[in-house]
Motif scaffolding. Structure first.
Motif, PDB file in Angstrom:
ATOM      1  N   VAL A 152       0.857   4.281   8.466  1.00 28.12           N
ATOM      2  CA  VAL A 152       0.820   3.399   7.111  1.00 28.12           C
ATOM      3  C   VAL A 152       0.296   1.802   7.885  1.00 28.12           C
ATOM      4  O   VAL A 152       0.916   1.553   8.862  1.00 28.12           O
ATOM      5  CB  VAL A 152       1.978   2.958   6.508  1.00 28.12           C
ATOM      6  N   GLU A 153      -0.698   1.218   7.309  1.00 26.20           N
ATOM      7  CA  GLU A 153      -1.098   0.019   7.797  1.00 26.20           C
ATOM      8  C   GLU A 153      -0.517  -1.071   7.061  1.00 26.20           C
ATOM      9  O   GLU A 153       0.021  -0.770   6.001  1.00 26.20           O
ATOM     10  CB  GLU A 153      -2.624   0.025   8.033  1.00 26.20           C
ATOM     11  N   SER A 154      -0.365  -2.394   7.693  1.00 29.99           N
ATOM     12  CA  SER A 154       0.097  -3.414   6.823  1.00 29.99           C
ATOM     13  C   SER A 154      -0.323  -3.875   5.512  1.00 29.99           C
ATOM     14  O   SER A 154       0.355  -4.241   4.759  1.00 29.99           O
ATOM     15  CB  SER A 154      -0.001  -4.515   7.775  1.00 29.99           C
ATOM     16  N   GLU A 155      -1.790  -3.364   5.356  1.00 30.78           N
ATOM     17  CA  GLU A 155      -2.375  -3.539   3.961  1.00 30.78           C
ATOM     18  C   GLU A 155      -1.661  -2.853   3.108  1.00 30.78           C
ATOM     19  O   GLU A 155      -1.511  -3.040   1.615  1.00 30.78           O
ATOM     20  CB  GLU A 155      -3.773  -3.109   3.911  1.00 30.78           C
ATOM     21  N   GLN A 156      -0.955  -1.828   3.421  1.00 31.75           N
ATOM     22  CA  GLN A 156      -0.340  -0.834   2.453  1.00 31.75           C
ATOM     23  C   GLN A 156       1.254  -1.062   2.285  1.00 31.75           C
ATOM     24  O   GLN A 156       1.862  -1.258   1.373  1.00 31.75           O
ATOM     25  CB  GLN A 156      -0.445   0.501   2.730  1.00 31.75           C
ATOM     26  N   SER A 157       1.849  -1.485   3.581  1.00 33.16           N
ATOM     27  CA  SER A 157       3.203  -1.865   3.887  1.00 33.16           C
ATOM     28  C   SER A 157       3.563  -2.454   5.010  1.00 33.16           C
ATOM     29  O   SER A 157       2.958  -1.897   6.023  1.00 33.16           O
ATOM     30  CB  SER A 157       3.860  -0.742   3.367  1.00 33.16           C
ATOM     31  N   GLU A 158       4.271  -3.398   5.257  1.00 37.56           N
ATOM     32  CA  GLU A 158       4.486  -3.992   6.538  1.00 37.56           C
ATOM     33  C   GLU A 158       5.471  -3.055   7.138  1.00 37.56           C
ATOM     34  O   GLU A 158       6.181  -2.455   6.638  1.00 37.56           O
ATOM     35  CB  GLU A 158       4.982  -5.372   6.382  1.00 37.56           C
ATOM     36  N   ILE A 159       5.544  -2.717   8.527  1.00 35.12           N
ATOM     37  CA  ILE A 159       6.196  -1.867   9.153  1.00 35.12           C
ATOM     38  C   ILE A 159       7.858  -2.035   8.733  1.00 35.12           C
ATOM     39  O   ILE A 159       8.516  -1.140   8.606  1.00 35.12           O
ATOM     40  CB  ILE A 159       6.160  -2.074  10.600  1.00 35.12           C
ATOM     41  N   SER A 160       7.994  -3.422   8.488  1.00 37.49           N
ATOM     42  CA  SER A 160       9.650  -3.434   8.089  1.00 37.49           C
ATOM     43  C   SER A 160      10.120  -3.207   6.813  1.00 37.49           C
ATOM     44  O   SER A 160      11.086  -3.048   6.445  1.00 37.49           O
ATOM     45  CB  SER A 160      10.003  -4.999   8.372  1.00 37.49           C
ATOM     46  N   TRP A 161       8.894  -2.846   5.920  1.00 36.86           N
ATOM     47  CA  TRP A 161       9.181  -2.569   4.595  1.00 36.86           C
ATOM     48  C   TRP A 161       9.444  -1.056   4.497  1.00 36.86           C
ATOM     49  O   TRP A 161       9.613  -0.393   3.339  1.00 36.86           O
ATOM     50  CB  TRP A 161       8.226  -3.041   3.756  1.00 36.86           C
ATOM     51  N   ILE A 162       8.658  -0.116   5.293  1.00 31.42           N
ATOM     52  CA  ILE A 162       8.707   1.065   5.109  1.00 31.42           C
ATOM     53  C   ILE A 162       9.945   1.982   5.181  1.00 31.42           C
ATOM     54  O   ILE A 162      10.875   1.737   6.049  1.00 31.42           O
ATOM     55  CB  ILE A 162       7.840   1.944   6.409  1.00 31.42           C
ATOM     56  N   LYS A 163      10.262   2.801   4.071  1.00 30.31           N
ATOM     57  CA  LYS A 163      11.535   3.225   3.892  1.00 30.31           C
ATOM     58  C   LYS A 163      11.816   4.786   4.323  1.00 30.31           C
ATOM     59  O   LYS A 163      10.880   5.551   3.651  1.00 30.31           O
ATOM     60  CB  LYS A 163      11.785   3.099   2.379  1.00 30.31           C
ATOM     61  N   GLN A 164      12.348   4.771   5.288  1.00 29.22           N
ATOM     62  CA  GLN A 164      12.386   6.267   5.923  1.00 29.22           C
ATOM     63  C   GLN A 164      13.648   6.757   5.433  1.00 29.22           C
ATOM     64  O   GLN A 164      14.268   6.479   4.381  1.00 29.22           O
ATOM     65  CB  GLN A 164      12.610   6.065   7.411  1.00 29.22           C
ATOM     66  N   GLY A 165      14.125   7.867   6.100  1.00 24.61           N
ATOM     67  CA  GLY A 165      15.130   8.820   5.584  1.00 24.61           C
ATOM     68  C   GLY A 165      15.671   9.603   6.655  1.00 24.61           C
ATOM     69  O   GLY A 165      15.895   9.091   7.757  1.00 24.61           O
ATOM     70  N   ASP A 166      16.351  10.582   6.249  1.00 21.31           N
ATOM     71  CA  ASP A 166      17.006  11.438   7.465  1.00 21.31           C
ATOM     72  C   ASP A 166      16.129  12.383   8.110  1.00 21.31           C
ATOM     73  O   ASP A 166      15.809  13.519   7.503  1.00 21.31           O
ATOM     74  CB  ASP A 166      18.196  12.424   6.610  1.00 21.31           C
ATOM     75  N   VAL A 167      15.630  11.754   9.209  1.00 18.45           N
ATOM     76  CA  VAL A 167      14.350  12.635   9.771  1.00 18.45           C
ATOM     77  C   VAL A 167      14.815  13.972  10.578  1.00 18.45           C
ATOM     78  O   VAL A 167      14.215  14.694  11.042  1.00 18.45           O
ATOM     79  CB  VAL A 167      13.593  11.751  10.915  1.00 18.45           C
ATOM     80  N   GLY A 168      16.323  14.071  10.577  1.00 18.08           N
ATOM     81  CA  GLY A 168      16.873  15.358  11.115  1.00 18.08           C
ATOM     82  C   GLY A 168      16.501  16.566  10.188  1.00 18.08           C
ATOM     83  O   GLY A 168      16.717  17.478  10.698  1.00 18.08           O
ATOM     84  N   ARG A 169      16.478  16.107   9.004  1.00 13.14           N
ATOM     85  CA  ARG A 169      15.912  17.172   8.018  1.00 13.14           C
ATOM     86  C   ARG A 169      14.485  18.172   8.673  1.00 13.14           C
ATOM     87  O   ARG A 169      14.543  19.216   8.586  1.00 13.14           O
ATOM     88  CB  ARG A 169      15.752  16.533   6.743  1.00 13.14           C
ATOM     89  N   VAL A 170      13.770  17.197   9.314  1.00  9.11           N
ATOM     90  CA  VAL A 170      12.555  17.755   9.838  1.00  9.11           C
ATOM     91  C   VAL A 170      12.686  18.718  11.060  1.00  9.11           C
ATOM     92  O   VAL A 170      12.246  19.949  11.069  1.00  9.11           O
ATOM     93  CB  VAL A 170      11.457  16.700   9.801  1.00  9.11           C
TER      94      VAL A 170
END
Length: 318
Positions: free
Chosen positions: A108-126
């Motif tokens: 994602v680029e900042s025009e879509q969302s600033e990096i500090s706003w990107i909501k991740q999750g439990d990446v261990g699921r991957v």
């Protein structure tokens, strides 16, 4: 902020191909590249929700041959739920992608969302869904969860953030990743949740002693870069590295002196200290001490404000 993360053009050694899932009026889709020849990028659009794009991907692409997957923006107007619904979809379809070796979450680029706003999750699921995964990349750290686990095959892990909370760093420090070859973390600033302490960094470095194949370590973009440099200067894992990246942070003369007074770094092929705040004198000392030994020595200074030359800042915050 001095640097803006941009869309991936290559991932896992492959060109990124944006899959739009569009069909013509007769119902046939566009010509598609060979499944294993590209990293497939999937996003939502204003008129196509992510779940529809994912369904089209499963039906139009021979996913049993796909090796790399890039997840872009999963929201249409704004992100209400974070990445968890996407993780539900892709992990439920893990059996459809048996050869998958690389996943990037949050292209994602900042025009879509600033990096500090990107909501991740439990990446261990991957990681649990694909025990043969070689590479995992993550952009954004809000709600990021890394639970302690053992993964036999993961070789590359990259987390880009403007502020990486201590909990996922501590979770990572409790993991067992024997095949890990490349680790890169953007620890960020306290202004955006990057509250890791030197103790957290030391615990992570101790864990990496259990990853005997580690060749590259990046602990970047931190407002405790001096303390990180001091921890790295004493960490046994550094002796086995080929490259070390402490760039994009607030490294000052204190951190530079710690690196020069600690264990030898002359075995490194590459050392990146770019976007630093060291004085000209310390920069000269580093260059004179290490420049003849290290093939690729990055010493590009950060831009200093004419009004506040003493001010230090990370390259990526918001």
């Amino acid at each position: 902020m001095g640097y803006y993360p941009s869309y991936l053009t290559h991932f896992h050694g492959l060109p990124v191909h944006h899959f739009d899932g569009v069909t013509d009026e007769e119902g046939s889709g566009p010509d598609l590249p060979a499944p294993a020849s590209v990293a497939w990028r999937l996003t939502a659009d204003w008129d196509v929700p992510f779940e529809d794009r994912w369904s089209s991907f499963l039906h139009q692409v021979r996913t049993d041959e796909v090796v790399a997957l890039v997840i872009g923006a999963w929201w249409q107007e704004w992100d209400e739920h974070g990445i968890d619904p996407v993780l539900d979809l892709i992990t439920a379809g893990a059996h459809r992608l048996p050869r998958l070796r690389a996943v990037f979450l949050g292209d994602v680029e900042s025009e879509q969302s600033e990096i500090s706003w990107i909501k991740q999750g439990d990446v261990g699921r991957v990681l649990r869904a694909w025990p043969g995964l070689y590479e995992l990349g993550v952009r954004g750290a809000e709600n990021l969860v890394i639970e302690p686990l053992r993964h036999e095959e993961l070789r590359r892990l990259r987390v880009e953030s403007g502020g990486l909370p201590p909990e996922p760093v501590r979770g990572l420090a409790a993991c067992d990743l024997p095949a890990l070859h490349h680790l890169e973390l953007w620890l960020g600033t306290t202004w955006y949740g990057g509250d890791c302490t030197p103790a957290d960094v030391r615990a992570l470095l101790a864990m990496l002693d259990r990853s005997p194949r580690l060749a590259h370590l990046g602990l970047r973009n931190s407002d405790i870069q001096d303390e990180i440099a001091a921890a790295v200067a004493a960490a046994p894992v550094v002796a086995g590295l080929d490259s070390l990246d402490l760039s994009m942070g607030t490294l000052s003369d204190e951190g530079g002196a710690a690196l020069l007074s600690g264990q030898p770094l002359t075995h490194l092929r590459a050392l990146d200290l770019g976007h630093h705040f060291m004085s000209e004198g310390m920069t000269h000392r580093v260059r004179e001490t290490l420049g003849a030994h290290i093939q690729d020595l990055g010493l590009t200074p950060a831009h200093r404000s004419a009004r506040r030359p003493e001010e230090r800042y990370v390259a990526v915050g918001e």
